[in-house]
Design a protein around this motif. Structure first.
Motif, mmCIF file in Angstrom:
data_model
loop_
_atom_site.group_PDB
_atom_site.id
_atom_site.type_symbol
_atom_site.label_atom_id
_atom_site.label_comp_id
_atom_site.label_asym_id
_atom_site.label_seq_id
_atom_site.Cartn_x
_atom_site.Cartn_y
_atom_site.Cartn_z
ATOM 1 N N SER A 328 0.833 -1.046 -0.260
ATOM 2 C CA SER A 328 -0.017 0.028 -0.149
ATOM 3 C C SER A 328 0.798 1.201 0.322
ATOM 4 C CB SER A 328 -0.938 -0.081 1.314
ATOM 5 O OG SER A 328 -1.406 1.246 1.617
ATOM 6 N N PRO A 329 0.572 2.220 -0.510
ATOM 7 C CA PRO A 329 1.464 3.662 -0.749
ATOM 8 C C PRO A 329 1.361 4.204 0.640
ATOM 9 C CG PRO A 329 -0.987 3.726 -1.742
ATOM 10 C CD PRO A 329 -0.485 2.505 -1.489
ATOM 11 N N LEU A 333 4.741 5.226 2.709
ATOM 12 C CA LEU A 333 4.770 6.568 3.484
ATOM 13 C C LEU A 333 5.256 6.181 4.622
ATOM 14 C CD1 LEU A 333 4.708 9.577 3.103
ATOM 15 C CD2 LEU A 333 2.343 9.475 3.639
ATOM 16 N N ASN A 334 4.470 5.434 5.563
ATOM 17 C CA ASN A 334 4.822 5.356 6.807
ATOM 18 C C ASN A 334 6.155 4.571 6.994
ATOM 19 O OD1 ASN A 334 2.250 6.169 7.792
ATOM 20 N ND2 ASN A 334 1.160 4.340 7.886
ATOM 21 N N LEU A 355 6.913 8.627 -3.926
ATOM 22 C CA LEU A 355 5.498 8.417 -3.601
ATOM 23 C C LEU A 355 4.562 9.556 -4.030
ATOM 24 C CD1 LEU A 355 5.689 7.094 -0.042
ATOM 25 C CD2 LEU A 355 5.121 5.741 -2.081
ATOM 26 N N ALA A 356 5.132 10.692 -4.352
ATOM 27 C CA ALA A 356 4.459 11.755 -4.922
ATOM 28 C C ALA A 356 3.780 11.770 -6.129
ATOM 29 C CB ALA A 356 5.364 13.108 -4.773
ATOM 30 N N ALA A 357 4.262 10.805 -6.854
ATOM 31 C CA ALA A 357 3.656 10.273 -8.116
ATOM 32 C C ALA A 357 2.617 9.582 -8.164
ATOM 33 C CB ALA A 357 4.965 9.971 -9.073
ATOM 34 N N ARG A 360 -2.800 7.707 -6.094
ATOM 35 C CA ARG A 360 -3.762 7.445 -5.108
ATOM 36 C C ARG A 360 -3.522 8.215 -3.494
ATOM 37 N NH1 ARG A 360 -2.103 1.022 -4.700
ATOM 38 N NH2 ARG A 360 -0.132 2.071 -5.184
ATOM 39 N N LEU A 361 -2.408 9.030 -3.675
ATOM 40 C CA LEU A 361 -1.944 9.933 -2.557
ATOM 41 C C LEU A 361 -2.275 11.330 -3.016
ATOM 42 C CD1 LEU A 361 1.263 8.255 -1.411
ATOM 43 C CD2 LEU A 361 -0.948 7.853 -0.393
#
Length: 413
Positions: A328-329, A333-334, A355-357, A360-361
């Motif tokens: 999971s994204p 991140l965590n 992850l910025a790409a 879903r976030l």
């Protein structure tokens, strides 16, 4: 009685009793939409009735009777139409429609969770319907939980209901031997209820205690229903360990307190002991599942005597396992936050920028807020300010937004 007091009583009853009232009404209505409509009407009628008669001693019972009466009247008025609607409980020939076919499940709310998690529905539909029906969340609140827009979530719920109607899916309570097949969906729903309450996506408070308590009740019932299911014990452990910090997550003035600022002496020690016992039981007997790994992560944080003494290397190893079990994204991140503590903010920032790409976030305010904190620690202050502004624009919880605004204001010019 004062109208303000009645409005507050109705609001309190909605938070505390919605799931019980709806689940009880479903048995009489035998139709999903009809039950929800009757419960909504009961809450509306409560405003006028309680103004005249006073708030009843048991608001939930009053609302249940009112909603069930509306359902019975609707059946009497529309017997022909009702035969064309999908039944939530389809009685066998000769059975009394009022009989309870699901005595194996002692909690009406949990019974409704299992029925919403019918395997014919997509997982996203199962989760969204349960949050709407069992928790009474608004479409906007559910959208926040799923990291999608409100119109997207509204369309998803509508499609799920249309599928129920078009396929005439019978929502029967499964026998005990079929419950494990729906367990993962049910655990996911209960976890999502908890996280929505633990960090409320909208509103003036950091925590929605009604949702947290509802999730804990459901998890305890699950453990009693299926005592051999390790992931059910793990989920309860995870929630107990997180909720043990509830009283220390904000200051007396309402200000958000980070984990490093919290008074660990005020954490709920009996709840922590119960959670740690469940973690140990969940980790025995084979490869741990995603809830067991999350519970183990919570246990490492809880057992650390101070924030500085946290075993960040162990946490990184646990997150590596969790990311493989649950790619999971949000997990990624965590994990980046833990990498910042074990390997430094520069290493973590590279992960966060990747992850910025992930679309879903795109509306997940914890992504820019994490990035802002890393940039602040790297003394890249103009970039940190931009990231804080991006996080503030996405944040609808007043406590968290105030924290982000104070961080932005504290940056040197």
């Amino acid at each position: 009685m004062e109208s303000a007091a009645v409005r507050q009583a109705v609001a309190d009853a909605h938070r505390r009793e919605w799931a019980r009232v709806l689940a009880a009404t479903v048995r009489v209505a035998r139709d999903l939409d009809l039950a929800e409509e009757c419960v909504q009407d009961a809450y509306v009628s409560a405003m006028d009735a309680w103004l005249r008669q006073g708030v009843p001693a048991n608001p939930g019972a009053w609302l249940t009777v009112a909603a069930q009466r509306r359902a019975l009247n609707a059946h009497k008025r529309a017997a022909t139409l009702r035969s064309k609607l999908p039944l939530l409980v389809v009685p066998d020939a000769g059975d009394d429609p009022g009989d309870d076919a699901g005595e194996e499940i002692p909690d009406d709310r949990l019974r409704l969770v299992f029925t919403c998690c019918h395997p014919a529905l997509a997982r996203e539909a199962q989760l969204a319907l349960t949050l709407r029906l069992v928790c009474g969340l608004t479409t906007d609140e559910i959208a926040h939980a799923f990291l999608v827009s409100e119109p997207t979530m509204a369309a998803r719920v509508t499609r799920a209901k249309k599928k129920i109607a078009a396929a005439a899916i019978p929502y029967r309570v499964p026998p005990l031997e079929q419950l494990p097949d729906r367990l993962d969906a049910v655990l996911t729903v209960v976890h999502l209820v908890f996280t929505t309450g633990h960090a409320a996506p909208t509103g003036p408070g950091l925590v929605r205690a009604d949702l947290v308590d509802r999730a804990l009740d459901l998890a305890r019932t699950l453990c009693a229903l299926m005592p051999d299911e390790r992931e059910a014990r793990a989920l309860l452990a995870l929630m107990l360990l997180h909720d043990a910090r509830r009283a220390t997550r904000t200051a007396p003035d309402g200000r958000l307190l980070l984990l490093e600022e919290q008074d660990r002496a005020r954490w709920d020690r009996p709840q922590i002991t119960a959670g740690l016992d469940l973690v140990r039981a969940a980790l025995r007997g084979g490869r741990p599942g995603r809830f067991a790994l999350q519970a183990a992560i919570a246990a490492v944080h809880t057992e650390a005597p101070t924030y500085a003494a946290t075993d960040w290397r162990q946490l990184r190893g646990l997150y590596d396992l969790l990311l493989r079990a649950w790619p999971s994204p949000v997990v990624a991140l965590n994990r980046a936050v833990v990498v910042a503590m074990s390997d430094g903010p520069s290493a973590a920032l590279a992960l966060v920028d990747e992850l910025a790409a992930d679309p879903r976030l795109a509306s997940y305010h914890y992504l820019p807020s994490t990035r802002a904190d890393l940039l602040r620690r790297l003394h890249r202050l103009p970039d940190a300010a931009d990231a804080y502004r991006a996080a503030i624009a996405l944040c609808d919880n007043e406590v968290e937004r105030a924290f982000l605004e104070s961080r932005l204001a504290s940056l040197p010019e």
